[in-house]
Write a protein that holds these residues in place. Structure first.
Motif, PDB file in Angstrom:
ATOM      1  N   ARG A  76     -17.162 -31.695  -9.412  1.00 29.28           N
ATOM      2  CA  ARG A  76     -16.120 -31.117 -10.280  1.00 29.28           C
ATOM      3  C   ARG A  76     -16.785 -30.187 -11.293  1.00 29.28           C
ATOM      4  O   ARG A  76     -17.804 -30.511 -11.896  1.00 29.28           O
ATOM      5  CB  ARG A  76     -15.368 -32.226 -10.991  1.00 29.28           C
ATOM      6  N   ARG A 121     -19.364 -17.855  -6.765  1.00 30.14           N
ATOM      7  CA  ARG A 121     -18.833 -17.196  -7.960  1.00 30.14           C
ATOM      8  C   ARG A 121     -18.267 -18.281  -8.861  1.00 30.14           C
ATOM      9  O   ARG A 121     -17.866 -19.354  -8.409  1.00 30.14           O
ATOM     10  CB  ARG A 121     -17.762 -16.170  -7.598  1.00 30.14           C
ATOM     11  N   PRO A 123     -15.550 -20.067 -11.363  1.00 31.90           N
ATOM     12  CA  PRO A 123     -14.082 -20.094 -11.426  1.00 31.90           C
ATOM     13  C   PRO A 123     -13.575 -19.400 -12.679  1.00 31.90           C
ATOM     14  O   PRO A 123     -14.257 -19.349 -13.707  1.00 31.90           O
ATOM     15  CB  PRO A 123     -13.775 -21.591 -11.467  1.00 31.90           C
ATOM     16  N   ASP A 124     -12.364 -18.851 -12.576  1.00 30.04           N
ATOM     17  CA  ASP A 124     -11.759 -18.298 -13.790  1.00 30.04           C
ATOM     18  C   ASP A 124     -11.075 -19.439 -14.540  1.00 30.04           C
ATOM     19  O   ASP A 124     -11.088 -20.607 -14.111  1.00 30.04           O
ATOM     20  CB  ASP A 124     -10.784 -17.171 -13.448  1.00 30.04           C
ATOM     21  N   ALA A 126      -7.959 -20.217 -15.041  1.00 27.70           N
ATOM     22  CA  ALA A 126      -6.853 -20.879 -14.344  1.00 27.70           C
ATOM     23  C   ALA A 126      -7.383 -21.845 -13.293  1.00 27.70           C
ATOM     24  O   ALA A 126      -6.893 -22.973 -13.156  1.00 27.70           O
ATOM     25  CB  ALA A 126      -5.937 -19.836 -13.714  1.00 27.70           C
ATOM     26  N   GLN A 127      -8.376 -21.417 -12.538  1.00 27.25           N
ATOM     27  CA  GLN A 127      -8.963 -22.290 -11.519  1.00 27.25           C
ATOM     28  C   GLN A 127      -9.610 -23.515 -12.158  1.00 27.25           C
ATOM     29  O   GLN A 127      -9.498 -24.638 -11.656  1.00 27.25           O
ATOM     30  CB  GLN A 127     -10.005 -21.515 -10.703  1.00 27.25           C
ATOM     31  N   LEU A 128     -10.236 -23.293 -13.293  1.00 26.57           N
ATOM     32  CA  LEU A 128     -10.900 -24.396 -13.986  1.00 26.57           C
ATOM     33  C   LEU A 128      -9.875 -25.416 -14.465  1.00 26.57           C
ATOM     34  O   LEU A 128     -10.055 -26.645 -14.329  1.00 26.57           O
ATOM     35  CB  LEU A 128     -11.710 -23.849 -15.161  1.00 26.57           C
ATOM     36  N   ALA A 130      -7.027 -26.008 -13.165  1.00 26.54           N
ATOM     37  CA  ALA A 130      -6.381 -26.671 -12.019  1.00 26.54           C
ATOM     38  C   ALA A 130      -7.292 -27.700 -11.360  1.00 26.54           C
ATOM     39  O   ALA A 130      -6.844 -28.458 -10.492  1.00 26.54           O
ATOM     40  CB  ALA A 130      -5.958 -25.615 -10.998  1.00 26.54           C
ATOM     41  N   PHE A 132     -11.362 -27.393 -10.427  1.00 27.22           N
ATOM     42  CA  PHE A 132     -12.158 -26.613  -9.473  1.00 27.22           C
ATOM     43  C   PHE A 132     -13.373 -27.437  -9.047  1.00 27.22           C
ATOM     44  O   PHE A 132     -14.013 -28.110  -9.864  1.00 27.22           O
ATOM     45  CB  PHE A 132     -12.609 -25.298 -10.120  1.00 27.22           C
ATOM     46  N   HIS A 133     -13.726 -27.389  -7.771  1.00 27.89           N
ATOM     47  CA  HIS A 133     -14.891 -28.091  -7.261  1.00 27.89           C
ATOM     48  C   HIS A 133     -15.826 -27.103  -6.567  1.00 27.89           C
ATOM     49  O   HIS A 133     -15.390 -26.075  -6.044  1.00 27.89           O
ATOM     50  CB  HIS A 133     -14.474 -29.196  -6.288  1.00 27.89           C
TER      51      HIS A 133
END
Length: 418
Positions: A76, A121, A123-124, A126-128, A130, A132-133
């Motif tokens: 994570r 790359r 994460p931005d 929003a991805q973070l 949500a 992100f793994h």
């Protein structure tokens, strides 16, 4: 008045060295800002006030992780760590995006470069948010891509020794350690003057029989390159009374006094050689040295009524003679005190036949390149263009009258004269 001296080159060099040794004894130190310290000598050995790096930091853009969490599937991703920010501790099972130079968080022991991650790359936001793994290599070495605290230099270790000449790299490490000021050896304070009614400052209009004063600029630049602080007073009058008054005023201008006074001109056998006329009765000896150019010389401790005693060195007035005198007599004495690099004395092969006057050390200008010496300008002591084009002197001993092309000669390499 002292009788005129007649000295060998070695004898006069010793006289100048003794005079400079006494004048520069206990120069002391002063504290200056780093930007003002280039070229100066460190007054005392300096220890590191802190470590470099000051803390463990990342060598790469990548992920800070614990090696024990690798090989257990995807990790994570938590909030990124940027350079210049405090790093929160990393919980096991997580990976923290980390930028180059950012501090390594507690709980992490290695950095995986971003190029080795899947995806490769960060994460931005929003991805973070949500969840992100990231997939990382199954193994990595402990400490990989981590710049360890003190790996450059540890707090308390010696950074630079006393006497170190400060340049871009040494000043860079001082700046990196947060040192804004540094104690350096005080530069010798030199009063430089020229004499001659025929001399006009550069930029001025010439009258009949006048020439521009090259010596003040030439010698000031040479003294500055040798580590001195130079005060110039331009050209002093050829009248004994006006010269004396001007010299007394100039000597009083130094806030902390001068270590040395250097003059050029007025010391040969001419009818109007005012320096010799005035100073020979005030502690300065004049005479000749077995050298060409630069035969007329003077030195001693000036004891002018109303002024503190000061070391005085008088050079001849022709520009080449003055510069050769500086290089042969004064620069070596300054070099010993200020730890200047010695001028290299090298053997070279001569490109053409040369004649030389017996009984004197002949110092001829020319270029040295790849073991070859090419003479320039002949023996005349007024040829500035030849001096400017030269980077070396050939030294012809007093017993030699003829040199043949291809012969091995002693060459003093001066570079650009700095």
């Amino acid at each position: 008045m002292n009788s005129p001296f007649r000295r060998s080159v070695a004898g006069h060099r010793d006289s100048i060295r003794e005079l400079v040794d006494a004048a520069l004894l206990g120069l002391g130190s002063e504290t200056v800002r780093l930007r003002e310290a280039r070229g100066r000598r460190l007054a005392a050995t300096l220890g590191a006030p802190r470590s470099l790096p000051p803390w463990d930091n990342s060598q790469m853009d990548g992920y800070a992780v614990h090696t024990g969490d690798l090989g257990n599937g995807r990790l994570r991703v938590v909030a990124p760590i940027a350079a210049g920010e405090a790093a929160p501790a990393l919980e096991r099972g997580n990976a923290a995006p980390i930028m180059t130079g950012a501090p390594i968080p507690a709980g992490a022991n290695t950095v995986i470069p971003i190029e080795a991650a899947v995806p490769d790359r960060f994460p931005d936001a929003a991805q973070l948010a949500a969840g992100f793994h990231v997939s990382l290599p199954a193994t990595a070495e402990d400490g990989a891509y981590i710049r360890v605290e003190g790996s450059d230099i540890a707090a308390g270790d010696t950074v630079l020794e006393a006497g170190t000449r400060l340049g871009p790299t040494t000043l860079g490490i001082l700046a990196g350690l947060g040192i804004g000021e540094v104690a350096v050896t005080r530069r010798p304070s030199v009063l430089l003057l020229s004499t001659g009614d025929e001399l006009v400052a550069p930029g001025g209009e010439l009258g009949p029989g006048q020439i521009h004063d090259a010596n003040t600029t030439l010698l000031a630049a040479a003294l500055d390159s040798a580590g001195c602080t130079v005060t110039t007073v331009g050209v002093l009058d050829d009248s004994p009374s006006l010269f004396t008054d001007s010299l007394r005023t100039a000597l009083a201008s130094g806030e902390r006094g001068y270590h040395l006074v250097i003059s050029s001109g007025g010391i040969s056998k001419g009818a109007f050689d005012v320096v010799k006329e005035v100073l020979a009765t005030n502690g300065i000896e004049f005479g000749s040295v077995a050298m060409q150019p630069g035969g007329p010389q003077g030195c001693g401790t000036l004891a002018l009524p109303g002024c503190d005693p000061v070391a005085f060195i008088a050079f001849p007035g022709n520009p080449v003679s003055a510069f050769v005198s500086f290089e042969i007599f004064l620069r070596p004495a300054l070099a010993e005190h200020l730890r200047l690099p010695a001028r290299p004395l090298l053997e070279a092969r001569l490109t053409e036949d040369m004649g030389s006057m017996p009984g004197k050390l002949q110092v001829r200008r020319g270029t040295y390149r790849d073991g070859i010496f090419t003479p320039l300008g002949g023996a005349s002591s007024h040829l500035l263009a030849a001096l400017a084009a030269s980077n070396a002197f050939i030294l012809i001993d007093e017993d030699t009258t003829e040199l043949a092309a291809g012969q091995t000669v002693q060459t003093l390499v001066i570079g650009d004269g700095s």
